[in-house]
Design a protein around this motif. Structure first.
Motif, short mmCIF file in Angstrom:
data_model
loop_
_atom_site.label_atom_id
_atom_site.label_comp_id
_atom_site.label_asym_id
_atom_site.label_seq_id
_atom_site.Cartn_x
_atom_site.Cartn_y
_atom_site.Cartn_z
N SER A 93 2.11 -3.13 3.71
CA SER A 93 2.58 -4.00 2.62
C SER A 93 1.62 -4.74 1.73
N GLN A 94 0.82 -5.12 2.05
CA GLN A 94 -0.37 -5.96 1.47
C GLN A 94 -1.41 -4.68 0.99
N ILE A 95 -1.47 -3.68 1.73
CA ILE A 95 -2.66 -2.56 1.31
C ILE A 95 -1.83 -2.03 0.02
N GLY A 96 -0.60 -1.78 0.09
CA GLY A 96 0.10 -1.23 -1.12
C GLY A 96 -0.07 -2.40 -2.26
N GLU A 97 0.04 -3.68 -2.14
CA GLU A 97 -0.18 -4.83 -3.09
C GLU A 97 -1.65 -4.76 -3.52
N LEU A 98 -2.61 -4.69 -2.60
CA LEU A 98 -4.15 -4.35 -3.04
C LEU A 98 -4.43 -3.30 -3.94
N ARG A 99 -3.80 -2.20 -3.53
CA ARG A 99 -4.08 -0.86 -4.36
C ARG A 99 -3.42 -1.13 -5.72
N GLU A 100 -2.45 -1.69 -6.03
CA GLU A 100 -1.82 -1.93 -7.24
C GLU A 100 -2.64 -3.10 -7.94
N THR A 101 -3.11 -3.95 -7.33
CA THR A 101 -4.12 -4.93 -7.88
C THR A 101 -5.35 -4.26 -8.31
N VAL A 102 -5.85 -3.45 -7.35
CA VAL A 102 -7.24 -2.80 -7.84
C VAL A 102 -6.78 -1.88 -9.06
N ALA A 103 -5.75 -1.30 -9.13
CA ALA A 103 -5.47 -0.43 -10.27
C ALA A 103 -5.58 -1.25 -11.66
N GLN A 104 -4.65 -2.71 -11.43
CA GLN A 104 -4.72 -3.46 -12.61
C GLN A 104 -5.82 -3.70 -12.91
#
Length: 199
Positions: free
Chosen positions: A49-60
């Motif tokens: 879940s944290q990896i998914g959030e991190l990927r979203e943050t990186v995209a942002q």
């Protein structure tokens, strides 16, 4: 008489082995392993879940970085346009017409202010509404160090108000007529001044 042979007796079935009592230490180890596996699954799920959030943050972050780069490019372009516009105003010959109509209100204001500093122009016009002109006036007088006399020379909106038509081609034609008239009047005025001086 012969006696019949005795029938063979089946071998005795051994009794089932006694159930061995489970080793308490082994049971505790199994429980520990089960608890560890459950905790590991929970940790893995949380990590995913944290990896998914991190990927979203990186995209942002990448999106923001792209927006910053775009803004920087636009700023550099505006700076270049400002320098070009101001230089054109400064180096134009006396009696010139200036029609300022960029894509940016702030850029318009700076170039118009530069044009209004000159007292030898035939025409200084700025595209826009009456609201834009009022906003410019407030900025010009309070921030840019302009005067009411300088502001009074500004033509805005351009094209006059006699024809109520907002089509770009019509506004362009009206503005061109307005500028030609200003040039002609300025020429007449300049000629009169020369004639008066000659006397």
């Amino acid at each position: 008489l012969d006696r019949p042979a005795p029938e063979p007796q089946p071998a005795p079935v051994p009794p089932p082995p006694a159930k061995a009592e489970p080793d308490p230490a082994m049971l505790q180890s199994l429980d520990t392993l089960k608890s560890g596996a459950t905790a590991a699954r929970a940790a893995l799920s949380a990590a995913q879940s944290q990896i998914g959030e991190l990927r979203e943050t990186v995209a942002q972050v990448r999106t923001v970085q792209e927006q910053v780069r775009t803004a920087q490019d636009q700023f550099r372009t505006s700076q270049e346009q400002l320098q070009t516009g101001q230089e054109a105003v400064r180096t134009a010959p006396p009696g010139s017409d200036f029609a300022i109509l960029t894509h940016d209100h702030a850029l318009d204001f700076l170039i118009v202010a530069e044009a209004l500093k000159r007292d030898d122009t035939a025409y200084v016009g700025m595209i826009g509404s009456k609201t834009k002109k009022a906003t410019f006036r407030n900025w010009f007088l309070k921030t840019a160090g302009g005067t009411e006399a300088e502001f009074a020379r500004l033509v805005s909106p351009i094209g006059g108000e006699a024809v109520k038509d907002k089509r770009p081609a019509v506004i362009a034609a009206l503005a061109a007529a307005e500028m030609i008239t200003a040039l002609a009047l300025h020429g007449v005025g300049a000629a009169a001044e020369v004639s008066e001086t000659a006397r």
